[in-house]
Design an enzyme around this catalytic site. Structure first.
Site, mmCIF file in Angstrom:
data_model
loop_
_atom_site.group_PDB
_atom_site.id
_atom_site.type_symbol
_atom_site.label_atom_id
_atom_site.label_comp_id
_atom_site.label_asym_id
_atom_site.label_seq_id
_atom_site.Cartn_x
_atom_site.Cartn_y
_atom_site.Cartn_z
ATOM 1 N N ASP A 59 3.664 -5.917 2.309
ATOM 2 C CA ASP A 59 4.243 -7.186 2.745
ATOM 3 C C ASP A 59 4.781 -7.096 4.164
ATOM 4 O O ASP A 59 5.007 -6.001 4.698
ATOM 5 C CB ASP A 59 5.407 -7.584 1.817
ATOM 6 N N TYR A 108 5.601 3.998 -4.517
ATOM 7 C CA TYR A 108 6.457 3.229 -3.607
ATOM 8 C C TYR A 108 7.897 3.692 -3.807
ATOM 9 O O TYR A 108 8.308 4.015 -4.925
ATOM 10 C CB TYR A 108 6.390 1.735 -3.906
#
Length: 255
Positions: free
Chosen positions: A53, A111
């Site tokens: 993102d 992540y």
């Protein structure tokens, strides 16, 4: 034409995400393709392991591209580095199997989300963490996180309400470690939906704050409704740490 595998790191703070877009060239993919096209003298397309993102960082984004290059891998890496902005870097570059594809061959990803806890603001970590002014209940958060392990339909944790493809994913491991004020939540799974890690993080933070309970997590999963889950944690605290192209457990302690 050789197929190259490259591992990148970047500070995503000033970029509009990974994927190139028609209305802006301020994306990681667009910047990288411009550099490689300049080097190759012909338009060069880059394939990433996945999208990050706007504002999200990467320690181990993996990409592949094809290029006719007469020199060594190290010379190509140096040529790329010379043209990169200071918030991007090449960690490794090597020739790959002609069939290698950074996204299609990825087996798992890790992540990491950083939460800063305490009254003292994260002066030097303000661009890379989410600040919680109160200490979080880590035991409750770990109990809640255990519910997400395994294969589930994570539609409640997907920001794309029009998602037509499967929202079933497998999370192999969620690990929480605290170093001083910094709490790092590490997610390893076979793939993640749009903003899934950030929504999972926001939900776990709400558990840590006492706004939700671990017992609610199973019902949130079953609801398959985004509104049931917690808030979306800001992108600045998220880092793509590693992409795996073999069993993610390989090299893990004790395995």
């Amino acid at each position: 034409m050789q197929n190259y595998k490259m591992v990148l790191c970047y500070d995503g703070g000033r970029y509009d995400g990974w994927q190139k877009q028609g209305n802006t060239d301020n994306t990681i993919q667009a910047k990288l393709e411009a550099i490689l096209t300049e080097i190759a003298g012909v338009e060069t397309e880059v394939f990433g392991s996945g999208r990050t993102d706007a504002g999200t960082h990467a320690m181990g984004q993996t990409v592949n591209f094809r290029m006719d290059w007469p020199g060594t891998e190290e010379e190509l890496r140096s040529a790329i580095h010379r043209r990169m902005p200071e918030d991007m870097g090449v960690l490794s570059l090597e020739q790959a199997d002609p069939r290698f594809h950074a996204r299609l061959n990825a087996k798992a990803k890790t992540y990491v989300y950083t939460v800063w806890m305490g009254e003292m603001p994260p002066v030097f970590w303000r661009k890379y963490s989410f600040w919680c002014q109160k200490e979080l209940d880590l035991a409750a958060m770990e109990q809640a996180a255990s519910v997400f392990l395994g294969t589930h339909d994570f539609k409640s944790f997907c920001a794309n309400k029009r998602m037509k493809k499967s929202t079933v994913r497998t999370i192999y491991k969620i690990e929480m470690t605290q170093e001083g004020h910094a709490l790092r939540i590490r997610f390893t799974g076979n793939g993640f939906l749009y903003q899934m890690v950030r929504i999972l993080t926001g939900t776990l933070i709400e558990v840590g704050e006492g706004k939700k309970t671990p017992a609610e997590m199973a019902d949130i999963l079953a609801a398959r409704e985004r509104e049931k889950a917690g808030f979306t944690a800001p992108s600045k605290g998220l880092l793509l740490e590693k992409v795996y192209y073999e069993d993610w457990r390989k090299g893990e302690e004790g395995l």
